[in-house]
Scaffold this motif. Structure first.
Motif, PDB file in Angstrom:
ATOM      1  N   SER A 178      70.066  23.015  24.081  1.00  0.00           N
ATOM      2  CA  SER A 178      69.374  22.520  25.275  1.00  0.00           C
ATOM      3  C   SER A 178      70.252  21.584  26.089  1.00  0.00           C
ATOM      4  CB  SER A 178      68.093  21.787  24.873  1.00  0.00           C
ATOM      5  OG  SER A 178      67.230  22.687  24.243  1.00  0.00           O
ATOM      6  N   LYS A 179      71.144  20.868  25.409  1.00  0.00           N
ATOM      7  CA  LYS A 179      72.036  19.957  26.140  1.00  0.00           C
ATOM      8  C   LYS A 179      72.963  20.727  27.063  1.00  0.00           C
ATOM      9  CE  LYS A 179      72.417  16.530  22.516  1.00  0.00           C
ATOM     10  NZ  LYS A 179      73.287  16.148  21.408  1.00  0.00           N
ATOM     11  N   ILE A 180      73.458  21.884  26.594  1.00  0.00           N
ATOM     12  CA  ILE A 180      74.405  22.609  27.457  1.00  0.00           C
ATOM     13  C   ILE A 180      73.715  23.705  28.274  1.00  0.00           C
ATOM     14  CG2 ILE A 180      76.458  22.103  26.088  1.00  0.00           C
ATOM     15  CD1 ILE A 180      76.293  24.857  24.921  1.00  0.00           C
ATOM     16  N   ASP A 181      72.476  24.010  27.963  1.00  0.00           N
ATOM     17  CA  ASP A 181      71.737  25.035  28.714  1.00  0.00           C
ATOM     18  C   ASP A 181      70.296  24.544  28.924  1.00  0.00           C
ATOM     19  OD1 ASP A 181      70.864  27.394  29.871  1.00  0.00           O
ATOM     20  OD2 ASP A 181      70.665  28.458  27.954  1.00  0.00           O
ATOM     21  N   PRO A 182      70.136  23.464  29.715  1.00  0.00           N
ATOM     22  CA  PRO A 182      68.799  22.850  29.835  1.00  0.00           C
ATOM     23  C   PRO A 182      67.749  23.784  30.426  1.00  0.00           C
ATOM     24  CG  PRO A 182      70.454  21.675  31.187  1.00  0.00           C
ATOM     25  CD  PRO A 182      71.185  22.744  30.430  1.00  0.00           C
ATOM     26  N   SER A 183      68.177  24.792  31.199  1.00  0.00           N
ATOM     27  CA  SER A 183      67.184  25.681  31.824  1.00  0.00           C
ATOM     28  C   SER A 183      66.401  26.469  30.773  1.00  0.00           C
ATOM     29  CB  SER A 183      67.865  26.634  32.811  1.00  0.00           C
ATOM     30  OG  SER A 183      68.766  27.451  32.121  1.00  0.00           O
ATOM     31  N   ASN A 184      66.982  26.662  29.581  1.00  0.00           N
ATOM     32  CA  ASN A 184      66.287  27.406  28.523  1.00  0.00           C
ATOM     33  C   ASN A 184      65.759  26.500  27.402  1.00  0.00           C
ATOM     34  OD1 ASN A 184      66.391  30.181  29.347  1.00  0.00           O
ATOM     35  ND2 ASN A 184      68.607  30.114  29.033  1.00  0.00           N
ATOM     36  N   ALA A 185      65.728  25.199  27.661  1.00  0.00           N
ATOM     37  CA  ALA A 185      65.365  24.254  26.587  1.00  0.00           C
ATOM     38  C   ALA A 185      64.018  24.595  25.954  1.00  0.00           C
ATOM     39  CB  ALA A 185      65.352  22.825  27.126  1.00  0.00           C
ATOM     40  N   ASP A 186      63.018  24.903  26.793  1.00  0.00           N
ATOM     41  CA  ASP A 186      61.683  25.187  26.247  1.00  0.00           C
ATOM     42  C   ASP A 186      61.736  26.339  25.247  1.00  0.00           C
ATOM     43  OD1 ASP A 186      60.671  23.193  27.721  1.00  0.00           O
ATOM     44  OD2 ASP A 186      59.642  24.460  29.205  1.00  0.00           O
ATOM     45  N   LEU A 187      62.470  27.387  25.627  1.00  0.00           N
ATOM     46  CA  LEU A 187      62.547  28.567  24.762  1.00  0.00           C
ATOM     47  C   LEU A 187      63.287  28.247  23.455  1.00  0.00           C
ATOM     48  CD1 LEU A 187      61.774  31.465  24.393  1.00  0.00           C
ATOM     49  CD2 LEU A 187      63.667  32.160  25.866  1.00  0.00           C
ATOM     50  N   TYR A 188      64.387  27.485  23.547  1.00  0.00           N
ATOM     51  CA  TYR A 188      65.110  27.111  22.317  1.00  0.00           C
ATOM     52  C   TYR A 188      64.170  26.376  21.356  1.00  0.00           C
ATOM     53  CZ  TYR A 188      69.565  28.165  24.708  1.00  0.00           C
ATOM     54  OH  TYR A 188      70.597  28.781  25.366  1.00  0.00           O
ATOM     55  N   PHE A 189      63.390  25.437  21.880  1.00  0.00           N
ATOM     56  CA  PHE A 189      62.513  24.660  20.987  1.00  0.00           C
ATOM     57  C   PHE A 189      61.352  25.513  20.464  1.00  0.00           C
ATOM     58  CE2 PHE A 189      64.795  21.040  22.863  1.00  0.00           C
ATOM     59  CZ  PHE A 189      65.101  20.355  21.691  1.00  0.00           C
ATOM     60  N   GLN A 190      60.826  26.406  21.308  1.00  0.00           N
ATOM     61  CA  GLN A 190      59.767  27.322  20.828  1.00  0.00           C
ATOM     62  C   GLN A 190      60.305  28.209  19.711  1.00  0.00           C
ATOM     63  OE1 GLN A 190      58.339  29.644  24.176  1.00  0.00           O
ATOM     64  NE2 GLN A 190      57.748  27.779  25.256  1.00  0.00           N
ATOM     65  N   ASN A 191      61.519  28.741  19.907  1.00  0.00           N
ATOM     66  CA  ASN A 191      62.133  29.596  18.883  1.00  0.00           C
ATOM     67  C   ASN A 191      62.355  28.829  17.583  1.00  0.00           C
ATOM     68  OD1 ASN A 191      62.269  31.876  20.495  1.00  0.00           O
ATOM     69  ND2 ASN A 191      64.369  31.516  21.160  1.00  0.00           N
ATOM     70  N   ALA A 192      62.826  27.590  17.713  1.00  0.00           N
ATOM     71  CA  ALA A 192      63.066  26.779  16.503  1.00  0.00           C
ATOM     72  C   ALA A 192      61.751  26.546  15.758  1.00  0.00           C
ATOM     73  CB  ALA A 192      63.716  25.451  16.876  1.00  0.00           C
ATOM     74  N   ALA A 193      60.664  26.309  16.511  1.00  0.00           N
ATOM     75  CA  ALA A 193      59.356  26.090  15.872  1.00  0.00           C
ATOM     76  C   ALA A 193      58.895  27.372  15.172  1.00  0.00           C
ATOM     77  CB  ALA A 193      58.337  25.642  16.915  1.00  0.00           C
ATOM     78  N   ALA A 194      59.112  28.523  15.808  1.00  0.00           N
ATOM     79  CA  ALA A 194      58.721  29.797  15.181  1.00  0.00           C
ATOM     80  C   ALA A 194      59.556  30.037  13.927  1.00  0.00           C
ATOM     81  CB  ALA A 194      58.902  30.945  16.175  1.00  0.00           C
ATOM     82  N   GLY A 195      60.850  29.731  13.989  1.00  0.00           N
ATOM     83  CA  GLY A 195      61.730  29.888  12.823  1.00  0.00           C
ATOM     84  C   GLY A 195      61.309  28.982  11.678  1.00  0.00           C
ATOM     85  N   THR A 196      60.886  27.763  12.015  1.00  0.00           N
ATOM     86  CA  THR A 196      60.429  26.813  10.991  1.00  0.00           C
ATOM     87  C   THR A 196      59.201  27.364  10.264  1.00  0.00           C
ATOM     88  OG1 THR A 196      61.298  24.977  12.270  1.00  0.00           O
ATOM     89  CG2 THR A 196      59.615  24.436  10.652  1.00  0.00           C
ATOM     90  N   LEU A 197      58.289  27.917  11.042  1.00  0.00           N
ATOM     91  CA  LEU A 197      57.079  28.507  10.452  1.00  0.00           C
ATOM     92  C   LEU A 197      57.449  29.683   9.535  1.00  0.00           C
ATOM     93  CD1 LEU A 197      53.983  28.495  10.406  1.00  0.00           C
ATOM     94  CD2 LEU A 197      54.033  30.066  12.361  1.00  0.00           C
ATOM     95  N   GLU A 198      58.379  30.519   9.983  1.00  0.00           N
ATOM     96  CA  GLU A 198      58.796  31.666   9.160  1.00  0.00           C
ATOM     97  C   GLU A 198      59.406  31.197   7.832  1.00  0.00           C
ATOM     98  OE1 GLU A 198      59.619  34.099  13.243  1.00  0.00           O
ATOM     99  OE2 GLU A 198      61.340  33.550  12.012  1.00  0.00           O
ATOM    100  N   ILE A 199      60.191  30.106   7.881  1.00  0.00           N
ATOM    101  CA  ILE A 199      60.770  29.574   6.633  1.00  0.00           C
ATOM    102  C   ILE A 199      59.655  29.058   5.721  1.00  0.00           C
ATOM    103  CG2 ILE A 199      62.247  27.770   5.639  1.00  0.00           C
ATOM    104  CD1 ILE A 199      64.047  28.026   8.114  1.00  0.00           C
ATOM    105  N   SER A 200      58.678  28.343   6.304  1.00  0.00           N
ATOM    106  CA  SER A 200      57.560  27.834   5.482  1.00  0.00           C
ATOM    107  C   SER A 200      56.804  28.981   4.817  1.00  0.00           C
ATOM    108  CB  SER A 200      56.582  27.032   6.342  1.00  0.00           C
ATOM    109  OG  SER A 200      57.200  25.860   6.783  1.00  0.00           O
ATOM    110  N   GLN A 201      56.622  30.064   5.546  1.00  0.00           N
ATOM    111  CA  GLN A 201      55.914  31.220   4.964  1.00  0.00           C
ATOM    112  C   GLN A 201      56.731  31.819   3.813  1.00  0.00           C
ATOM    113  OE1 GLN A 201      55.513  33.317   8.661  1.00  0.00           O
ATOM    114  NE2 GLN A 201      53.451  32.527   9.044  1.00  0.00           N
ATOM    115  N   ALA A 202      58.057  31.894   3.996  1.00  0.00           N
ATOM    116  CA  ALA A 202      58.917  32.420   2.919  1.00  0.00           C
ATOM    117  C   ALA A 202      58.852  31.494   1.699  1.00  0.00           C
ATOM    118  CB  ALA A 202      60.361  32.552   3.407  1.00  0.00           C
ATOM    119  N   VAL A 203      58.849  30.178   1.937  1.00  0.00           N
ATOM    120  CA  VAL A 203      58.788  29.204   0.837  1.00  0.00           C
ATOM    121  C   VAL A 203      57.500  29.396   0.029  1.00  0.00           C
ATOM    122  CG1 VAL A 203      58.476  26.729   0.340  1.00  0.00           C
ATOM    123  CG2 VAL A 203      60.310  27.479   1.876  1.00  0.00           C
ATOM    124  N   ALA A 204      56.395  29.611   0.728  1.00  0.00           N
ATOM    125  CA  ALA A 204      55.114  29.809   0.025  1.00  0.00           C
ATOM    126  C   ALA A 204      55.182  31.060  -0.852  1.00  0.00           C
ATOM    127  CB  ALA A 204      53.985  29.918   1.042  1.00  0.00           C
TER     128      ALA A 204
END
Ligand SMILES: [Zn+2]
Length: 324
Positions: A178-204
């Motif tokens: 997001s620092k070097i591509d601020p125009s896509n910051a929202d998408l980067y953070f949404q993707n990171a949140a989705a990835g976090t959820l996917e890892i939690s599901q794998a952990v379960a």
């Protein structure tokens, strides 16, 4: 398609006549096309060291771009020579994500030379990363035996095998992108949140899978799995190679053979990056099952699903070997 003609045309008063209005439309279309091109040209070039880190970066960049992998998928990162295309990927990179100098000591100098223009992020230095000290000796019990490890900081670098670190790094990647591509910051953070959820599901799923094998005794090929073991409440009885994957000395092999006999270890894992004949020669007379585990997912397709799949595959192999 409608073009936002008004601001430019009204400001200039250029487009009042119908013919001029058409010309004005074409000019605005060209301007918009140029802007779109410059936006896509600004998608950050991201280089990553190993498959699991490439996977996390691919998750954060989904819908925007694809990261480069600079250590060939399938090679051991502990010792490696970059191919020309991989060196070129470093030279072009705006952003480099790598695990640590402890994992790839040879890469530090290459990064200084080749990626001098890039923002280089050593993930294990990120706040919130769980770090574990090296285990020492073939059976992790001998604190005087450094077994050839010339550690940089005494920290085991196989830290991506703790899923909590994977989550921390998704968020680090989203911030850096997001620092070097601020125009896509929202998408980067949404993707990171989705990835976090996917890892939690794998952990379960992994926690459920491992229930029947808590307490099972196994030996790993190189000491790469303690982050996974600690997170999921299992523990290896020893490793044939130390964490740096250097060839073992004879005393280490005698120690591990003794441990297998004494504890009744029933399962030993080889790894696809390394020659399996060593496993066979160490345990040739022992009653022991062998299976393959893989800290990097080298038999998986590169991409955003690789990271959680690496963790699940390790759990599945432990269950299969222990039950076999
Ligand atoms: Zn390793």
């Amino acid at each position: 398609m409608r073009f936002p003609q008004k601001p430019i045309c009204q400001a200039t008063g250029f487009c009042r006549a119908p013919v001029l209005r058409r010309i004005c439309g074409v000019v605005v279309a060209c301007l918009l096309a140029t802007t779109a091109l410059s936006v896509s040209a600004m998608t950050p070039r991201v280089a990553t060291d190993i498959g699991p880190i490439h996977s996390l970066a691919a998750r954060v960049m989904a819908g925007i771009g694809v990261p480069d992998l600079i250590i060939r998928h399938g090679a051991s990162p502990h010792a490696y020579s970059l191919r020309p295309s991989e060196a070129a990927a470093l030279e072009k990179a705006d952003l480099v994500f790598w695990v640590s100098e402890g994992l790839t000591p040879w890469l530090k100098r290459r990064l200084e030379i080749l990626a001098s223009k890039a923002q280089v992020v050593e993930l294990m230095k990120a706040d919130g990363t769980v770090e574990l000290p090296y285990r020492e000796g073939a059976t992790f019990a001998n604190h005087d035996d450094h077994d050839g490890i010339d550690s940089h900081d005494g920290i085991d670098p196989h830290s991506w095998l703790d899923p909590e670190n994977g989550k921390v790094w998704l968020s680090v990647m989203a911030s850096e992108l997001s620092k070097i591509d601020p125009s896509n910051a929202d998408l980067y953070f949404q993707n990171a949140a989705a990835g976090t959820l996917e890892i939690s599901q794998a952990v379960a799923r992994i926690n459920e899978l491992l229930v029947p094998v808590h307490g099972v005794k196994f030996v790993v090929f190189h000491d790469a799995y303690q982050y996974f073991e600690q997170r999921f409440g299992i523990s290896a009885s020893g490793s044939i190679l130390a964490s740096d994957a250097l060839a073992p000395n004879p005393a280490r092999l005698i120690e591990i053979r003794g441990q297998v006999a004494e504890l009744g270890v029933g399962c030993v894992f080889s790894e696809p990056q390394f020659n399996p004949t060593l496993v066979a020669s160490v345990f040739q007379d022992a009653e022991i099952s062998t299976a393959v585990i893989d800290s990097q997912g080298i038999e998986l397709e590169l991409g955003m699903t690789l990271y959680p799949q690496v963790l699940e595959n390790i759990a599945q192999e432990i269950v299969a070997c222990a039950g076999g």
